[in-house]
Design a protein around this motif. Sequence first.
Motif, PDB file in Angstrom:
ATOM      1  N   GLY A   1     -36.844 -77.655 -39.682  1.00 36.27           N
ATOM      2  CA  GLY A   1     -35.887 -77.648 -39.466  1.00 36.27           C
ATOM      3  C   GLY A   1     -34.437 -76.970 -40.145  1.00 36.27           C
ATOM      4  O   GLY A   1     -33.841 -77.120 -40.778  1.00 36.27           O
ATOM      5  N   ILE A   2     -35.166 -75.864 -40.034  1.00 37.21           N
ATOM      6  CA  ILE A   2     -33.815 -75.217 -40.304  1.00 37.21           C
ATOM      7  C   ILE A   2     -32.429 -75.457 -39.358  1.00 37.21           C
ATOM      8  O   ILE A   2     -32.506 -75.572 -38.352  1.00 37.21           O
ATOM      9  CB  ILE A   2     -33.987 -73.503 -39.808  1.00 37.21           C
ATOM     10  N   ASP A   3     -31.475 -75.608 -40.097  1.00 40.13           N
ATOM     11  CA  ASP A   3     -29.862 -75.403 -39.319  1.00 40.13           C
ATOM     12  C   ASP A   3     -29.273 -74.230 -40.138  1.00 40.13           C
ATOM     13  O   ASP A   3     -28.506 -74.437 -41.457  1.00 40.13           O
ATOM     14  CB  ASP A   3     -29.187 -77.107 -39.896  1.00 40.13           C
ATOM     15  N   LEU A   4     -28.374 -73.755 -39.373  1.00 37.27           N
ATOM     16  CA  LEU A   4     -27.432 -72.849 -40.370  1.00 37.27           C
ATOM     17  C   LEU A   4     -26.560 -72.030 -38.759  1.00 37.27           C
ATOM     18  O   LEU A   4     -26.740 -71.980 -37.813  1.00 37.27           O
ATOM     19  CB  LEU A   4     -28.920 -71.448 -40.516  1.00 37.27           C
ATOM     20  N   GLN A   5     -25.807 -71.507 -39.288  1.00 35.89           N
ATOM     21  CA  GLN A   5     -24.360 -71.548 -38.890  1.00 35.89           C
ATOM     22  C   GLN A   5     -23.993 -70.049 -39.603  1.00 35.89           C
ATOM     23  O   GLN A   5     -23.276 -69.584 -41.116  1.00 35.89           O
ATOM     24  CB  GLN A   5     -22.754 -72.137 -38.563  1.00 35.89           C
ATOM     25  N   VAL A   6     -24.114 -68.812 -39.299  1.00 35.28           N
ATOM     26  CA  VAL A   6     -23.391 -67.237 -38.986  1.00 35.28           C
ATOM     27  C   VAL A   6     -22.354 -66.714 -38.713  1.00 35.28           C
ATOM     28  O   VAL A   6     -22.041 -66.985 -37.221  1.00 35.28           O
ATOM     29  CB  VAL A   6     -24.233 -66.350 -38.936  1.00 35.28           C
ATOM     30  N   PRO A   7     -20.947 -67.573 -39.098  1.00 35.80           N
ATOM     31  CA  PRO A   7     -19.392 -66.845 -38.681  1.00 35.80           C
ATOM     32  C   PRO A   7     -19.243 -65.597 -38.104  1.00 35.80           C
ATOM     33  O   PRO A   7     -20.295 -64.624 -39.116  1.00 35.80           O
ATOM     34  CB  PRO A   7     -18.571 -66.823 -40.476  1.00 35.80           C
ATOM     35  N   ARG A   8     -18.638 -65.581 -37.382  1.00 32.86           N
ATOM     36  CA  ARG A   8     -18.267 -64.170 -37.057  1.00 32.86           C
ATOM     37  C   ARG A   8     -17.494 -63.261 -37.675  1.00 32.86           C
ATOM     38  O   ARG A   8     -16.335 -63.560 -38.492  1.00 32.86           O
ATOM     39  CB  ARG A   8     -17.466 -64.357 -35.227  1.00 32.86           C
ATOM     40  N   GLY A   9     -18.123 -62.074 -37.733  1.00 34.14           N
ATOM     41  CA  GLY A   9     -16.789 -60.855 -38.746  1.00 34.14           C
ATOM     42  C   GLY A   9     -17.257 -60.987 -40.035  1.00 34.14           C
ATOM     43  O   GLY A   9     -17.200 -60.430 -40.341  1.00 34.14           O
ATOM     44  N   SER A  10     -18.842 -61.670 -40.514  1.00 33.39           N
ATOM     45  CA  SER A  10     -18.762 -61.550 -41.739  1.00 33.39           C
ATOM     46  C   SER A  10     -20.245 -61.121 -41.749  1.00 33.39           C
ATOM     47  O   SER A  10     -21.134 -60.455 -40.667  1.00 33.39           O
ATOM     48  CB  SER A  10     -19.872 -63.269 -41.942  1.00 33.39           C
TER      49      SER A  10
END
Length: 309
Positions: A29-38
Motif C-alpha cells: 500500500g505505498i503512497d508516494l509523490q515525486v515532485p517535478r524537477g527534484s
Amino acid sequence: MTQDAIRIEALVKTYKGSGGMGDKRALNGIDLQVPRGSVFGLLGPNGAGKSTLINILAGLVLKTSGKVTIWGFDQDANPRQSRASIGVMPQELNLDPFFTPRGALEVQAGLYGVPKSQRRSDEILELVGLSDKAEAYARTLSGGMRRRLLLGKALVHHPHVLVLDEPTAGVDIELRQMLWANVRRLNQQGMTIILTTHYLEEAEAMCDEIAIINHGALVARDSTANLLGRLDARSMVIVPDGPDATLPQAEGIEAHKREDGALVLNYFSRRTSAEQVLAAVRDAGITIRDVKTEEADLEDVFLSLTAAR
C-alpha cells in the motif's frame, strides 16, 4: 497537468508462493509523490521493496493493485506514454557484448520509436564519457564504462524522469564523481531524478527529498534537511589540555574517551543545552584546548527509522 513527476497510490505487489510457501507481499500500500524537477532519494535496506517499486515504474513488473501515474499518464490507461516518460539505469550490467556503445544506443532508440533524425547517440556518448569507445565492443569495456553505457541507454528517448538504481555501487571515485556531475547537469536541464543508493552520504549530498521504505511500507518521506532534523542528537568533542582528564558527570550527558584522548559528550539538544555540557566540563576541572560539535547524519536517521520495524 499535475505538478508531480510520479504519483503512486495504494500500490501493492504480491508474489505468489511456490513449493508450499505462502504468498509474499513486496509492497504494502505505498503512497508516494515525486515532485517535478527534484532529485528524489529512495532508500531502504535489502529486501525493502525498492527494486520491485522501480520495476513496476519501468513496466517490467505488473502491480497487484493500486495506481501509478508517470508525468501525468496513468500506467494502465496510457502504458506507452507512461513508459516513454521514464528511463531506468538498472543496477545489473545487462548489455549485449557484441554491440558497440553507438550501436547499443541506436538499437535502444529504435525500440522506443525515436526517429533517426531525432537520435542523439554521439551527444549522449560524449555526456557519459564514451566518445572514444563509440566503436568498441561492449564486451571489451571495463565495468565502469559499462555502467556509463547503461546511463546512456536510459537517456536515448528523452525521458522526463530518470531512475538510477544504485548507480555508483562498486565503482571508483572518478566514475562516481562523473555520475554525480551528470545527474546535477540533467537535473538543471529540468529532468526529474530518482536515486536509490546504499551510500547515505550520496543521498545526503544529492537529494532534495528522501523516502525510506522498509518491509514494503513507506516509513518516512521528507526533505533531506527535515529528516536530519528529526534526530536532535548532538556530540561535543572536547580536546583537553592534559592527558588525565576525568570524564564529566551530569544528567542528560553520556561521556566517553577516545583512543586519541579526546572526550566525546553525547546529549540531546531538546533536553540539554550546549552551555550545560560546557558547565559539566568545567565542573570536572577540565581545561579545554579545542572543542567542536557534531550533529546526526543521515545514517543515524536511517537506522532510527528502520531499526524497530
